[in-house]
Design a protein around this motif. Structure first.
Motif, PDB file in Angstrom:
ATOM      1  N   ALA A  91       0.828  -1.201   0.000  1.00  0.00           N
ATOM      2  CA  ALA A  91       0.000   0.000   0.000  1.00  0.00           C
ATOM      3  C   ALA A  91       0.864   1.254   0.000  1.00  0.00           C
ATOM      4  O   ALA A  91       2.084   1.190   0.182  1.00  0.00           O
ATOM      5  N   ASP A  92       0.199   2.394  -0.186  1.00  0.00           N
ATOM      6  CA  ASP A  92       0.899   3.686  -0.202  1.00  0.00           C
ATOM      7  C   ASP A  92       1.145   4.226   1.203  1.00  0.00           C
ATOM      8  O   ASP A  92       1.943   5.147   1.389  1.00  0.00           O
ATOM      9  N   ALA A  93       0.421   3.690   2.172  1.00  0.00           N
ATOM     10  CA  ALA A  93       0.557   4.128   3.563  1.00  0.00           C
ATOM     11  C   ALA A  93       0.106   2.990   4.469  1.00  0.00           C
ATOM     12  O   ALA A  93      -0.607   2.079   4.039  1.00  0.00           O
ATOM     13  N   ILE A  94       0.528   3.043   5.729  1.00  0.00           N
ATOM     14  CA  ILE A  94       0.155   2.027   6.709  1.00  0.00           C
ATOM     15  C   ILE A  94      -0.428   2.718   7.931  1.00  0.00           C
ATOM     16  O   ILE A  94       0.094   3.740   8.399  1.00  0.00           O
ATOM     17  N   LEU A  95      -1.520   2.143   8.430  1.00  0.00           N
ATOM     18  CA  LEU A  95      -2.207   2.674   9.601  1.00  0.00           C
ATOM     19  C   LEU A  95      -2.309   1.543  10.617  1.00  0.00           C
ATOM     20  O   LEU A  95      -2.700   0.426  10.264  1.00  0.00           O
ATOM     21  N   VAL A  96      -1.962   1.830  11.875  1.00  0.00           N
ATOM     22  CA  VAL A  96      -1.891   0.761  12.871  1.00  0.00           C
ATOM     23  C   VAL A  96      -2.553   1.184  14.183  1.00  0.00           C
ATOM     24  O   VAL A  96      -2.491   2.353  14.584  1.00  0.00           O
ATOM     25  N   GLY A 115       0.117  -7.513  22.113  1.00  0.00           N
ATOM     26  CA  GLY A 115      -0.580  -7.294  20.859  1.00  0.00           C
ATOM     27  C   GLY A 115      -0.295  -5.934  20.249  1.00  0.00           C
ATOM     28  O   GLY A 115      -0.067  -5.814  19.037  1.00  0.00           O
ATOM     29  N   VAL A 116      -0.307  -4.902  21.074  1.00  0.00           N
ATOM     30  CA  VAL A 116      -0.009  -3.548  20.590  1.00  0.00           C
ATOM     31  C   VAL A 116       1.374  -3.501  19.960  1.00  0.00           C
ATOM     32  O   VAL A 116       1.567  -2.959  18.863  1.00  0.00           O
ATOM     33  N   ARG A 117       2.349  -4.083  20.641  1.00  0.00           N
ATOM     34  CA  ARG A 117       3.728  -4.033  20.153  1.00  0.00           C
ATOM     35  C   ARG A 117       3.912  -4.854  18.876  1.00  0.00           C
ATOM     36  O   ARG A 117       4.685  -4.473  17.992  1.00  0.00           O
ATOM     37  N   VAL A 118       3.198  -5.979  18.759  1.00  0.00           N
ATOM     38  CA  VAL A 118       3.288  -6.791  17.540  1.00  0.00           C
ATOM     39  C   VAL A 118       2.818  -5.992  16.338  1.00  0.00           C
ATOM     40  O   VAL A 118       3.476  -5.964  15.290  1.00  0.00           O
ATOM     41  N   GLY A 119       1.681  -5.345  16.463  1.00  0.00           N
ATOM     42  CA  GLY A 119       1.142  -4.580  15.349  1.00  0.00           C
ATOM     43  C   GLY A 119       2.025  -3.415  14.955  1.00  0.00           C
ATOM     44  O   GLY A 119       2.273  -3.172  13.760  1.00  0.00           O
ATOM     45  N   ILE A 120       2.507  -2.683  15.930  1.00  0.00           N
ATOM     46  CA  ILE A 120       3.344  -1.523  15.638  1.00  0.00           C
ATOM     47  C   ILE A 120       4.669  -1.949  15.017  1.00  0.00           C
ATOM     48  O   ILE A 120       5.152  -1.331  14.055  1.00  0.00           O
ATOM     49  N   ALA A 121       5.265  -3.008  15.542  1.00  0.00           N
ATOM     50  CA  ALA A 121       6.536  -3.493  14.983  1.00  0.00           C
ATOM     51  C   ALA A 121       6.361  -3.909  13.525  1.00  0.00           C
ATOM     52  O   ALA A 121       7.202  -3.602  12.666  1.00  0.00           O
ATOM     53  N   ALA A 122       5.265  -4.615  13.219  1.00  0.00           N
ATOM     54  CA  ALA A 122       5.013  -5.034  11.843  1.00  0.00           C
ATOM     55  C   ALA A 122       4.798  -3.826  10.936  1.00  0.00           C
ATOM     56  O   ALA A 122       5.325  -3.767   9.814  1.00  0.00           O
ATOM     57  N   ILE A 166       9.257   0.685   6.528  1.00  0.00           N
ATOM     58  CA  ILE A 166      10.655   0.853   6.120  1.00  0.00           C
ATOM     59  C   ILE A 166      10.922   0.088   4.827  1.00  0.00           C
ATOM     60  O   ILE A 166      11.529   0.608   3.893  1.00  0.00           O
ATOM     61  N   GLY A 167      10.434  -1.154   4.774  1.00  0.00           N
ATOM     62  CA  GLY A 167      10.681  -1.976   3.592  1.00  0.00           C
ATOM     63  C   GLY A 167      10.035  -1.425   2.334  1.00  0.00           C
ATOM     64  O   GLY A 167      10.620  -1.494   1.243  1.00  0.00           O
ATOM     65  N   TRP A 168       8.850  -0.889   2.466  1.00  0.00           N
ATOM     66  CA  TRP A 168       8.130  -0.362   1.301  1.00  0.00           C
ATOM     67  C   TRP A 168       8.406   1.114   1.055  1.00  0.00           C
ATOM     68  O   TRP A 168       8.031   1.649   0.016  1.00  0.00           O
ATOM     69  N   GLY A 169       9.027   1.782   2.024  1.00  0.00           N
ATOM     70  CA  GLY A 169       9.289   3.211   1.876  1.00  0.00           C
ATOM     71  C   GLY A 169       8.024   4.043   1.920  1.00  0.00           C
ATOM     72  O   GLY A 169       7.873   5.008   1.156  1.00  0.00           O
TER      73      GLY A 169
END
Length: 203
Positions: free
Chosen positions: A53-58, A67-74, A80-83
């Protein structure tokens, strides 16, 4: 249109959605309680184009510490990988948005989520979608005082007594209901209560 990958693992639910403008392109949602880390990446991979996607929302919480940390880390890793940019939202705002959309006769509500140590995360909202008070971590009796006459919604309502409210968990697809102002949090955890571990006082 800008496409957005939404990631929500802050509670017992694990969900992802790919949103294109005002349209949900694809969506996955399961209730797992635990094991978000193992489920999340395969769920994203099942989305069109692997969720690219063009952006990520978490979801930044409050909710489960892990759970919070898993989602944010992903989200940060994929960003970073997609820029692409990564931003966040509150789990209480998402549940409030869904609750007000599903119950047009409600002028306000209180989101009540399971917290830790016998407490509940509580935050009231008014229509159209604005916090009517600060997020608080409270014992059930104190939570009832904050809720007052408002309808209650969330995973913690069962702790308030019989017929106390509507049981609900966040769903990434409902992020389409959030106004832009509530989608701009930095991707950092919202814990909702002070940490259990405290630094030792100097000797």
């Amino acid at each position: 249109m800008v496409t957005t990958l939404v990631i929500d693992t802050a509670t017992a639910a694990c969900s992802v959605a790919l949103i294109d403008g005002e349209r949900v392109v694809a969506h996955r949602h399961i209730v797992v309680d635990r094991g978000h880390a193992e489920r999340l990446v395969p769920m994203i991979a099942e989305l069109p184009d692997g969720g690219r996607a063009d952006a990520i929302l978490v979801d930044c919480g409050p909710g489960s510490f892990t759970g919070v940390r898993v989602g944010i880390a992903a989200a940060i890793g994929l960003g970073i990988g997609w820029g692409v940019p990564v931003s966040g939202y509150s789990s209480t705002a998402l549940i409030a948005a869904a609750g007000l959309a599903d119950n047009m006769d409600w002028e306000s509500l209180a989101v009540v989520l399971e917290g830790g140590h016998g407490e509940l995360f509580v935050q009231p909202y008014d229509r159209p979608l604005a916090p009517a008070g600060a997020l608080a971590s409270l014992k059930p009796d104190a939570a009832l005082g904050v809720i007052g006459a408002r309808p209650a919604i969330g995973s913690g309502v069962r702790r308030l007594g019989e017929s106390a409210g509507v049981d609900a968990l966040p769903d990434a697809a409902r992020a389409i209901l959030l106004p832009p102002a509530l989608r701009t949090l930095p991707p950092r955890p919202i814990y909702g209560r002070a940490p259990d571990a405290k630094p030792q006082a100097p000797k």
